[in-house]
Design a protein around this motif. Structure first.
Motif, mmCIF file in Angstrom:
data_model
loop_
_atom_site.group_PDB
_atom_site.id
_atom_site.type_symbol
_atom_site.label_atom_id
_atom_site.label_comp_id
_atom_site.label_asym_id
_atom_site.label_seq_id
_atom_site.Cartn_x
_atom_site.Cartn_y
_atom_site.Cartn_z
ATOM 1 N N ASP A 186 32.321 42.665 36.037
ATOM 2 C CA ASP A 186 33.782 42.821 35.276
ATOM 3 C C ASP A 186 34.241 42.630 35.901
ATOM 4 N N GLY A 189 37.494 44.772 35.249
ATOM 5 C CA GLY A 189 37.646 46.909 35.788
ATOM 6 C C GLY A 189 37.539 46.226 37.767
ATOM 7 N N ALA A 232 41.119 51.046 32.554
ATOM 8 C CA ALA A 232 40.245 50.437 32.807
ATOM 9 C C ALA A 232 39.693 50.065 31.375
ATOM 10 N N GLY A 237 37.512 46.384 30.316
ATOM 11 C CA GLY A 237 36.589 47.401 31.513
ATOM 12 C C GLY A 237 35.047 48.018 31.504
#
Length: 339
Positions: A186, A189, A232, A237
């Motif tokens: 990710d 994020g 996010a 994210g």
């Protein structure tokens, strides 16, 4: 380099001769790699190579002779993997300078935490534009004070890379008993957590400077995490990333210690000092000062409510009165905790 079809990174180049860049170069050495550190200032290069100390940015830490510094980006370009540790607002220009020297397939690990002020771009987005097409990009983030990493104290971080094979090879290259990267895919994020926590750390510093109490700081951290997560998610994210090292871990560290440049800056603001005076006496960068406006602009663009970050931006950049801003936050309507 490759061995058995798996990438191995033996020579680690670090761009950025500040405290964090120096600490990461030391981490690479402890992991059994060669480390070459690029610094813009000739005095820093000289200090590292001859006195074995980064006197300007990491005084008091003895550096091993194996750590060599250079002012030549072409030398960095010959490394197997590169850690980019420039201030966030200069990352794009750093990538642009590196690009002519970068060999195909060499991964670039972004170790700066911020959002670009002019474009609202994440660091990975800015790097993708400026680096050669196909350059593997990773992000290193998490709860880290440079001085503790430099001293070899136990530290855990997130290393995020869309290509998990490259990410795993980077973890192997940088990981050691005291520097422990946890792999994630990710990339978005992991960056949002690292960027926004700097803004919230300024707010927590204000709480400290205004003596509003530990309850208020705990509430701010928790509601700040909700703001981070909302942004996010809006950018693609994952919420679970923000419960990890690059989210909750980094937020907790930076908002709980005056060792944090951002929190100490907020504490000085809370004590009544002006931003101009605080910045004038500092050599190191408090990224939250520059990221606050970028976070608010990006949140507005995505339709995300981030009142705590907006309050910090108002204080730093819009001349808002500190006590009136705090009163405005405390007068907000009650709402469900999930909102």
């Amino acid at each position: 380099m490759t061995a058995g079809g798996t990438a191995t990174y033996r020579r680690i180049g670090v761009i950025g001769g500040g405290a964090w860049g120096t600490a990461l170069a030391l981490a690479a050495l402890r992991a059994g790699r060669e480390a070459l550190l690029w610094a813009r200032e000739p005095a820093v290069v000289e200090s590292i190579n001859t006195a074995h100390e980064n006197r300007d940015y990491l005084p008091g830490v003895t550096l091993p002779p194996e750590l060599r510094a250079t002012g030549d980006l072409a030398e960095i370009g010959a490394c197997d993997a590169i850690l980019l540790v420039t201030p966030a607002q200069h990352l794009r220009s750093g990538c642009r300078q590196l690009a002519p020297h970068l060999r195909a397939g060499v991964p670039v690990v972004i170790c700066a935490k911020g959002i670009e002020l002019d474009s609202f771009a994440l660091m990975s987005e800015a790097a993708e534009v400026e680096l050669p097409a196909g350059t593997p990009i990773a992000v290193l983030s998490g709860p880290t004070f440079a001085a503790e990493v430099a001293r070899g104290l136990p530290t855990a971080v997130t290393l995020a890379c869309a290509d998990t094979a490259i990410g795993a090879a980077l973890v192997e290259a940088l990981g050691s008993r005291t520097f422990r990267p946890y792999l994630s895919d990710d990339v978005v994020g992991s960056q949002i957590g690292g960027a926004v926590k700097n803004v919230l750390a300024i707010a927590c510093g204000v709480v400290e400077g205004r003596k509003l109490g530990d309850n208020a700081r705990a509430a701010l951290i928790t509601r700040g995490l909700a703001e981070i997560t909302r942004l996010a998610l809006a950018l693609g994210g994952r919420a679970e990333t923000l419960m990890g090292l690059s989210g909750l871990g980094d937020l907790t560290l930076t908002c709980s210690s005056l060792q944090s440049r951002n929190m100490s800056l907020g504490a000085a603001l809370g004590q009544g000092r002006t931003l101009a005076d605080i910045l004038a006496e500092r050599r190191s960068v408090a990224e939250g000062v520059y990221t606050a406006a970028a976070v608010v602009g990006l949140a507005r663009k995505k339709g995300v409510d981030m009142p705590l970050c907006a309050a910090v931006d108002a204080i730093l950049n819009r001349g808002a009165d500190l006590d009136e801003t705090i009163a405005g936050l405390l007068a907000r309507p009650f709402r469900g905790e999930g909102n």
